[in-house]
Design a protein around this motif. Structure first.
Motif, PDB file in Angstrom:
ATOM      1  N   GLY A  18      -9.083  -3.054   1.402  1.00 37.03           N
ATOM      2  CA  GLY A  18      -8.152  -2.053   1.890  1.00 37.03           C
ATOM      3  C   GLY A  18      -7.071  -2.614   2.780  1.00 37.03           C
ATOM      4  O   GLY A  18      -6.166  -1.902   3.177  1.00 37.03           O
ATOM      5  N   SER A  56     -10.235   7.781  -8.221  1.00 32.73           N
ATOM      6  CA  SER A  56      -9.768   8.671  -7.155  1.00 32.73           C
ATOM      7  C   SER A  56     -10.047   8.109  -5.769  1.00 32.73           C
ATOM      8  O   SER A  56      -9.353   8.432  -4.811  1.00 32.73           O
ATOM      9  CB  SER A  56     -10.428  10.046  -7.299  1.00 32.73           C
ATOM     10  OG  SER A  56     -11.840   9.935  -7.188  1.00 32.73           O
ATOM     11  N   THR A  57     -11.059   7.260  -5.633  1.00 33.59           N
ATOM     12  CA  THR A  57     -11.399   6.709  -4.321  1.00 33.59           C
ATOM     13  C   THR A  57     -10.867   5.297  -4.122  1.00 33.59           C
ATOM     14  O   THR A  57     -11.023   4.714  -3.054  1.00 33.59           O
ATOM     15  CB  THR A  57     -12.927   6.682  -4.136  1.00 33.59           C
ATOM     16  OG1 THR A  57     -13.507   5.835  -5.134  1.00 33.59           O
ATOM     17  CG2 THR A  57     -13.516   8.080  -4.247  1.00 33.59           C
ATOM     18  N   GLY A  58     -10.255   4.725  -5.150  1.00 34.43           N
ATOM     19  CA  GLY A  58      -9.701   3.384  -5.011  1.00 34.43           C
ATOM     20  C   GLY A  58     -10.727   2.285  -5.031  1.00 34.43           C
ATOM     21  O   GLY A  58     -10.521   1.210  -4.473  1.00 34.43           O
ATOM     22  N   GLU A  87      -2.502   3.943 -12.708  1.00 30.81           N
ATOM     23  CA  GLU A  87      -1.475   4.469 -11.804  1.00 30.81           C
ATOM     24  C   GLU A  87      -0.053   4.307 -12.325  1.00 30.81           C
ATOM     25  O   GLU A  87       0.897   4.760 -11.685  1.00 30.81           O
ATOM     26  CB  GLU A  87      -1.564   3.747 -10.444  1.00 30.81           C
ATOM     27  CG  GLU A  87      -2.883   3.932  -9.718  1.00 30.81           C
ATOM     28  CD  GLU A  87      -3.903   2.861 -10.067  1.00 30.81           C
ATOM     29  OE1 GLU A  87      -4.918   2.780  -9.362  1.00 30.81           O
ATOM     30  OE2 GLU A  87      -3.674   2.118 -11.052  1.00 30.81           O
ATOM     31  N   ASP A 138      -5.198  -5.590 -12.366  1.00 29.89           N
ATOM     32  CA  ASP A 138      -5.639  -4.254 -11.956  1.00 29.89           C
ATOM     33  C   ASP A 138      -6.884  -3.838 -12.735  1.00 29.89           C
ATOM     34  O   ASP A 138      -7.096  -4.274 -13.876  1.00 29.89           O
ATOM     35  CB  ASP A 138      -4.520  -3.238 -12.196  1.00 29.89           C
ATOM     36  CG  ASP A 138      -4.844  -1.888 -11.590  1.00 29.89           C
ATOM     37  OD1 ASP A 138      -5.203  -1.838 -10.406  1.00 29.89           O
ATOM     38  OD2 ASP A 138      -4.756  -0.882 -12.314  1.00 29.89           O
ATOM     39  N   PRO A 148       0.799  -1.221   0.000  1.00 29.51           N
ATOM     40  CA  PRO A 148       0.000   0.000   0.000  1.00 29.51           C
ATOM     41  C   PRO A 148       0.836   1.278   0.000  1.00 29.51           C
ATOM     42  O   PRO A 148       0.361   2.335  -0.405  1.00 29.51           O
ATOM     43  CB  PRO A 148      -0.813  -0.117   1.302  1.00 29.51           C
ATOM     44  CG  PRO A 148      -0.907  -1.579   1.544  1.00 29.51           C
ATOM     45  CD  PRO A 148       0.424  -2.123   1.098  1.00 29.51           C
ATOM     46  N   ASN A 149       2.099   1.179   0.432  1.00 27.50           N
ATOM     47  CA  ASN A 149       2.961   2.349   0.473  1.00 27.50           C
ATOM     48  C   ASN A 149       3.969   2.380  -0.670  1.00 27.50           C
ATOM     49  O   ASN A 149       4.825   3.259  -0.718  1.00 27.50           O
ATOM     50  CB  ASN A 149       3.719   2.382   1.809  1.00 27.50           C
ATOM     51  CG  ASN A 149       2.770   2.447   2.988  1.00 27.50           C
ATOM     52  OD1 ASN A 149       1.810   3.202   2.981  1.00 27.50           O
ATOM     53  ND2 ASN A 149       3.038   1.636   4.012  1.00 27.50           N
ATOM     54  N   ASP A 154      -8.520  -3.117  -7.567  1.00 33.55           N
ATOM     55  CA  ASP A 154      -7.635  -1.948  -7.579  1.00 33.55           C
ATOM     56  C   ASP A 154      -6.275  -2.328  -6.995  1.00 33.55           C
ATOM     57  O   ASP A 154      -5.963  -2.035  -5.838  1.00 33.55           O
ATOM     58  CB  ASP A 154      -8.263  -0.799  -6.786  1.00 33.55           C
ATOM     59  CG  ASP A 154      -7.461   0.487  -6.916  1.00 33.55           C
ATOM     60  OD1 ASP A 154      -6.563   0.539  -7.786  1.00 33.55           O
ATOM     61  OD2 ASP A 154      -7.728   1.434  -6.158  1.00 33.55           O
ATOM     62  N   LYS A 198      -3.212   0.733  -6.318  1.00 36.02           N
ATOM     63  CA  LYS A 198      -2.964   1.416  -5.050  1.00 36.02           C
ATOM     64  C   LYS A 198      -2.015   0.623  -4.162  1.00 36.02           C
ATOM     65  O   LYS A 198      -1.463   1.157  -3.203  1.00 36.02           O
ATOM     66  CB  LYS A 198      -4.278   1.666  -4.322  1.00 36.02           C
ATOM     67  CG  LYS A 198      -4.985   0.410  -3.816  1.00 36.02           C
ATOM     68  CD  LYS A 198      -6.302   0.751  -3.141  1.00 36.02           C
ATOM     69  CE  LYS A 198      -7.029  -0.503  -2.642  1.00 36.02           C
ATOM     70  NZ  LYS A 198      -8.350  -0.168  -2.059  1.00 36.02           N
ATOM     71  N   ARG A 199      -1.840  -0.659  -4.489  1.00 37.58           N
ATOM     72  CA  ARG A 199      -0.909  -1.511  -3.749  1.00 37.58           C
ATOM     73  C   ARG A 199       0.446  -1.602  -4.447  1.00 37.58           C
ATOM     74  O   ARG A 199       1.323  -2.334  -4.002  1.00 37.58           O
ATOM     75  CB  ARG A 199      -1.506  -2.914  -3.599  1.00 37.58           C
ATOM     76  CG  ARG A 199      -2.803  -2.978  -2.801  1.00 37.58           C
ATOM     77  CD  ARG A 199      -3.413  -4.366  -2.900  1.00 37.58           C
ATOM     78  NE  ARG A 199      -4.504  -4.580  -1.954  1.00 37.58           N
ATOM     79  CZ  ARG A 199      -5.760  -4.219  -2.174  1.00 37.58           C
ATOM     80  NH1 ARG A 199      -6.084  -3.630  -3.323  1.00 37.58           N
ATOM     81  NH2 ARG A 199      -6.694  -4.452  -1.266  1.00 37.58           N
TER      82      ARG A 199
END
Length: 521
Positions: free
Chosen positions: A136, A167-169, A247, A242, A76-77, A213, A216-217
């Protein structure tokens, strides 16, 4: 991957069958990976041993679980551009699937949750204290209702209902995206079938692809199995891709990223139909090779070359860390360009398929490659030797070599009237190479007397000399070393010669030492 990942037919068939019988004798039902004698059975990416004691088995399983957890926690980071530098999620999940039954009871729920499909999720038994997967955290798990899947040609694309909102994942894709994914998957699957590869093992349903999604990961996609498997067996698989690839930047773009990721990941599902526990480097290198075969114009796999034999010639071809397994695709590009024969309308060179045919069962990667080459009248020692020399000048030796990096020298030496000799030695890892260049600074006539001392022939030693004369293309020849790996040769080294290179190659199982001494007169 977390990816960011000339015989007539009857003669070839007979040779392959004979080679396979030889491999079956060499291998054993409980064969271990012999490509790295120092391999730790608990290390990430190691082929999972079939018969090991309980303590080692548990340690191996706990390491596999920890590796997946580390990837998931970091993802996630992670910036998408960093996704190629980490451990591979597909292989990590594969290792977890193979070892999950050796985990302590207290960790069984964690493994099941990580291996669960997004569309089913993992629901622990009532009162067990297990944790449900939630959107999440960890890997994707649909918490919104699933839409009717988009299916065709034996493939189903699964996704959740809802409004697409990058935008909200949200896991929900754009309205037309599932159909686009299905078309890509159908193209990929048809190419592999038409090239003679096995279809993925059936789990009783059509092949399942889930959209989520992942961007985002920092992940492009992965394939794994949720079946209980062990040893060198086949396994059914599913893939997760994905939901938009928005992204990951403009090159190769969302469609290009979808295409090469689908080609790479689906090839893992195909590989699982041969041996889910085959050597990691073979799994990743041939999957990266396959994506280039299906989508040659995208060239996304060029980014991995710096981590393989072109960027790191002194590193073993079967190195398991970082970009190395991906960068090793260039070896299979070399083989497929030198043995380009195809069988069927798929257009993919047959040699890689033959390697996988031979790898099904007890044979490991080295045995399968050597058997496929034996069927073509050669062997791994010879082809690996010429491969290492070719990597010094990729523009001259590969169809697209102008875009490839050049393998680096071990050492460069200038010899002249004031410095006439040099002697040196260097470590020569298994399935690796070293090249030394002697540059001539003589204005008149001269000769270079070179003595080489490398691995024995039976141990995989191979030596080549490349001579560059002024106004001519470099010419490479084999140095006929004796059985001990030694040879002394004399070469013209006057003003007409720009340089002479000596390349040591070690196609053996063990590391060795390469020694060279040279005198110019």
């Amino acid at each position: 991957m977390s990816r960011r990942s000339h015989f007539p037919f009857l003669g070839l068939l007979s040779a392959l069958l004979a080679a396979l019988l030889t491999v079956s004798v060499l291998g054993g039902t409980a064969r271990a990976d012999d490509t790295d004698p120092a391999a730790d059975p608990a290390a990430p990416g190691a082929a999972v041993p079939v018969d090991i004691d309980d303590d080692v088995a548990q340690a191996t399983a706990e390491q596999a679980l920890e590796t997946v957890q580390d990837i998931v926690e970091a993802a996630p980071n992670a910036a998408p551009t960093d996704a190629t530098t980490g451990a591979d999620l597909t292989m990590a999940l594969r290792d977890l699937a193979l070892t999950r039954d050796d985990l302590p009871t207290s960790l069984q729920d964690d493994a099941a949750r990580l291996l669960a499909r997004p569309g089913t999720g993992y629901r622990p038994p009532p009162g067990s204290g297990g944790i449900e997967c939630t959107n999440g955290s960890g890997l994707p798990c649909y918490t919104a209702p699933e839409a009717a899947p988009t299916c065709g040609s034996g493939i189903c694309v699964h996704y959740v209902q809802g409004a697409y909102s990058p935008s909200t994942g949200s896991d929900a894709p754009a309205p037309n995206y599932p159909a686009a994914v299905l078309n890509v998957m159908k193209n990929v699957a048809s190419r592999y079938v038409a090239s003679g590869y096995r279809t993925p093992v059936s789990d009783g349903n059509e092949f399942d692809v889930y959209l989520a999604d992942l961007g985002k990961r920092g992940l492009y996609g992965y394939c794994t199995t949720d079946q209980r498997v062990g040893g060198h067996v086949t396994a059914a698989a599913y893939c997760v891709l994905d939901n938009d690839y928005a992204e990951f930047g403009p090159v190769p773009g969302p469609l290009g990223n979808l295409q090469v990721t689908a080609a790479h990941e689906y090839f893992h599902a195909v590989q699982f139909a041969y041996d889910v526990n085959e050597d990691t480097w073979l799994l990743e290198a041939t999957a990266t090779w396959a994506e280039d075969e299906v989508y040659p114009a995208i060239n996304d796999n060029l980014q991995y070359l710096k981590g393989g034999p072109l960027g790191q010639p002194a590193q073993p071809l079967d190195h398991r860390k970082g970009l190395a397994p991906y960068g090793a695709w260039i070896f299979f590009k070399y083989l497929s360009e030198h043995f380009p024969a195809v069988n069927g309308p798929g257009g993919m060179p047959t040699i890689v398929r033959d390697i996988w045919d031979l790898a099904a069962g007890p044979a490991n990667s080295r045995q399968a490659i050597n058997a496929a080459l034996a069927a073509r009248g050669t062997d791994l020692r010879t082809q690996f030797g010429w491969f290492t020399a070719a990597n010094r000048r990729p523009a001259l030796n590969y169809a697209e070599g102008g875009a490839y990096p050049r393998a680096r020298l071990w050492r460069g030496v200038k010899l002249s009237g004031s410095r006439r000799s040099v002697s040196d030695s260097v470590e020569l890892r298994h399935l690796a190479s070293r090249t030394i260049r002697f540059k001539s600074k003589f204005r008149g006539k001269a000769h270079l007397r070179v003595h080489v001392d490398g691995p024995k022939r039976k141990k995989g030693g191979y030596v080549l000399v490349t001579i560059k004369k002024k106004g001519q293309a470099p010419l490479t020849k084999m140095v006929k070393i004796n059985r001990k790996g030694d040879k002394t040769k004399r070469y013209e080294f006057g003003k007409k010669v720009q340089w002479i290179e000596i390349t040591f190659a070690n196609a053996g199982k063990k590391d060795a030492t390469a020694k060279v001494s040279a005198t110019a007169r």
